[in-house]
Scaffold this active site. Structure first.
Site, PDB file in Angstrom:
ATOM      1  N   HIS A  90       0.846  -1.192   0.000  1.00 30.01           N
ATOM      2  CA  HIS A  90       0.000   0.000   0.000  1.00 30.01           C
ATOM      3  C   HIS A  90       0.881   1.242   0.000  1.00 30.01           C
ATOM      4  CE1 HIS A  90       0.877  -0.617   4.239  1.00 30.01           C
ATOM      5  NE2 HIS A  90       0.357   0.552   4.562  1.00 30.01           N
ATOM      6  N   HIS A 123       1.151   3.957   1.923  1.00 32.90           N
ATOM      7  CA  HIS A 123       1.581   4.728   3.090  1.00 32.90           C
ATOM      8  C   HIS A 123       3.106   4.874   3.055  1.00 32.90           C
ATOM      9  CE1 HIS A 123      -2.275   4.008   5.658  1.00 32.90           C
ATOM     10  NE2 HIS A 123      -2.308   5.170   5.030  1.00 32.90           N
ATOM     11  N   ASP A 125       5.574   4.762   5.078  1.00 31.66           N
ATOM     12  CA  ASP A 125       6.517   3.817   5.689  1.00 31.66           C
ATOM     13  C   ASP A 125       6.700   2.555   4.854  1.00 31.66           C
ATOM     14  OD1 ASP A 125       3.822   3.283   6.523  1.00 31.66           O
ATOM     15  OD2 ASP A 125       4.539   1.979   8.129  1.00 31.66           O
ATOM     16  N   HIS A 126       5.959   2.462   3.730  1.00 30.81           N
ATOM     17  CA  HIS A 126       6.103   1.296   2.860  1.00 30.81           C
ATOM     18  C   HIS A 126       6.673   1.643   1.486  1.00 30.81           C
ATOM     19  CE1 HIS A 126       3.790  -1.483   5.552  1.00 30.81           C
ATOM     20  NE2 HIS A 126       3.497  -0.296   6.063  1.00 30.81           N
ATOM     21  N   HIS A 159      -7.437  -2.128   5.023  1.00 32.89           N
ATOM     22  CA  HIS A 159      -6.631  -1.075   5.641  1.00 32.89           C
ATOM     23  C   HIS A 159      -7.270   0.266   5.304  1.00 32.89           C
ATOM     24  CE1 HIS A 159      -3.170   0.242   7.791  1.00 32.89           C
ATOM     25  NE2 HIS A 159      -2.534   0.781   6.775  1.00 32.89           N
ATOM     26  N   ASP A 169      -0.423  -4.069   5.756  1.00 36.57           N
ATOM     27  CA  ASP A 169      -1.136  -3.648   6.961  1.00 36.57           C
ATOM     28  C   ASP A 169      -2.620  -3.964   6.784  1.00 36.57           C
ATOM     29  OD1 ASP A 169       1.354  -2.634   7.330  1.00 36.57           O
ATOM     30  OD2 ASP A 169       0.741  -0.558   7.678  1.00 36.57           O
ATOM     31  N   HIS A 225       6.103  -5.531  11.453  1.00 42.51           N
ATOM     32  CA  HIS A 225       5.418  -4.245  11.608  1.00 42.51           C
ATOM     33  C   HIS A 225       5.168  -4.006  13.100  1.00 42.51           C
ATOM     34  CE1 HIS A 225       2.497  -0.993  10.522  1.00 42.51           C
ATOM     35  NE2 HIS A 225       3.238  -0.929   9.442  1.00 42.51           N
TER      36      HIS A 225
HETATM   37 ZN   LIG Z   1       2.663   0.553   7.857  1.00 37.40          ZN
END
Ligand SMILES: [Zn+2]
Length: 309
Positions: free
Chosen positions: A63, A65, A67-68, A141, A212, A270
Site C-alpha cells: 500500500h 503509506h 513507511d512502505h 486497511h 497492513d 510491523h
Molecule cells: Zn505501515
C-alpha cells in the site's frame, strides 16, 4: 528460498527497527531477489546484507503509506547508478506509478534499465511464468492495500541414479531420456520406462506476505496452506479495539488467520516502537498456544523456507 527482513517496524523508524521491507531471496530458484515494500532507507539496510540491487527483479508494494514506499526512488536510482540493466517490475495499488515517476522526473533521474509498472485494482493472479505464480488480494486497511501469495511450481522428481547403477544401466544420454519419462531400449535389449526411475515430485513452496490490515477473510485465503505467513502485529493480543480503529491487527488476530489457513509458521512484523526488547517478543509468546511456531522477526533476520518433508 529465504526471507530476509530489511525493516520490521511500524510507522516511523526506530534505532531497533527500520520501516517495512522484506526480501524474498530466490537466488537458487531464479537468480533473483523480490522485495515486498520499500520503506525509507531500505537501500541502507541492503548495504548490510549480501543482496545486490541489480538482482532485484520485482518489487511488490502492499500500500502507499509512506513507511512502505518512501525508499523506492533512492533504491531505484542507486540500482541504476550501479549499472543495473536488467528490467524491473513494480506491482502495487493505483498511484504507485505516479509516485515513482514524479520523484524520478522532478529529480531528473534517468534509469539505466527498463522500469515496468503493474497497478492492481482487483483480486487475482498478477504473475505466472511456470516457475512461480503470484496472487494478490485486497486487505482491509485505511487505504487500498494488498497481500501477496507466492506459489512455487512443483519440482519434478529426481532421476534415481543409484537404482539405475544397481541395475547396470550404463550412464550417458539414456539417463536424460529416462529423466524425461521416455521408454528406452538398452544395447542388451532390456526395455526401461523412465517413470520407474523418477522419484516423487517435490511440492513447491508457498509464501504469503501481507500488508497492513485488519483481520479479513482475504488474509486467510491468501495464506491457505502456506509454508510461512508474514503478518503484521502492530498491536498486542488484547488491543483489539485499538487495532480496529487504526486498521491494523493484534498478534492474536494474526495467529487466528494462520490457524484458519492451516499455516504452521507465523512471522510477526510491523512492530510498534511501543514494544521494545522483551515486550516485542511477548507479541509472539502470547499466541504460541494458537500457533506454536510463531516468532517476532527483527531487522536482518534470515528465515529459510525448506521443502515440505
Ligand atoms: Zn505501515
Amino acid at each position: 528460498m529465504q526471507l530476509e527482513f530489511l525493516g520490521t517496524g511500524a510507522g516511523s523508524p526506530s534505532k531497533q527497527r527500520n520501516v517495512a521491507s522484506v526480501a524474498l531471496r530466490l537466488l537458487e530458484e531464479r537468480n533473483a531477489i523480490w522485495l515486498f515494500d520499500v520503506g525509507e532507507a531500505t537501500q541502507h539496510q541492503i548495504l548490510h546484507t549480501t543482496i545486490r540491487p541489480r538482482k532485484i527483479e520485482k518489487i511488490f508494494i502492499t500500500h502507499l503509506h509512506g513507511d512502505h514506499i518512501f525508499g523506492l526512488p533512492g533504491l531505484l536510482s542507486s540500482r541504476s547508478f550501479q549499472g543495473g540493466t536488467e528490467p524491473l517490475t513494480i506491482y502495487g495499488p493505483v498511484g504507485i506509478k505516479r509516485f515513482v515517476q514524479a520523484a524520478l522526473q522532478v529529480s531528473e533521474s534517468r534509469l539505466s534499465y527498463p522500469l515496468h509498472f503493474v497497478e492492481l485494482t482487483d483480486d487475482g493472479e498478477i504473475f505466472n511464468d511456470h516457475g512461480f505464480r503470484v496472487i494478490a488480494r485486497k486487505l482491509d486497511h485505511k487505504i487500498a492495500c494488498f497481500g501477496y501469495r507466492v506459489e512455487e511450481a512443483d519440482h519434478p522428481g529426481e532421476l534415481q541414479v543409484e537404482k539405475l547403477r544397481e541395475q547396470n544401466v550404463p550412464s550417458g544420454p539414456i539417463y536424460g531420456q529416462l529423466k524425461a519419462g521416455k521408454t528406452v531400449t538398452l544395447p542388451d535389449g532390456r526395455i526401461l520406462d523412465g517413470h520407474d526411475y523418477i522419484g516423487k515430485p517435490q511440492a513447491g513452496r508457498i509464501v504469503t506476505i501481507l500488508g497492513d490490515t485488519r483481520q479479513t477473510k482475504n488474509a486467510i485465503r491468501l495464506a491457505e496452506n502456506a509454508d510461512v505467513l508474514v503478518h503484521e502485529s502492530t498491536f498486542a493480543k488484547d488491543e483489539t479495539k485499538m487495532a480496529r480503529s487504526y486498521y491494523h491487527s493484534t498478534s492474536k488476530q494474526a495467529a487466528e488467520v494462520a490457524k484458519q489457513a492451516g499455516v504452521k509458521k507465523l512471522l510477526l512484523t510491523h512492530i510498534s516502537a511501543r514494544y521494545t526488547g522483551k515486550a516485542a517478543y511477548q507479541l509472539a509468546y502470547q499466541v504460541r498456544n494458537i500457533i506454536p511456531d510463531t516468532r517476532v522477526v527483527n531487522d536482518f533476520d534470515v528465515i529459510d523456507i525448506p521443502f515440505k518433508k
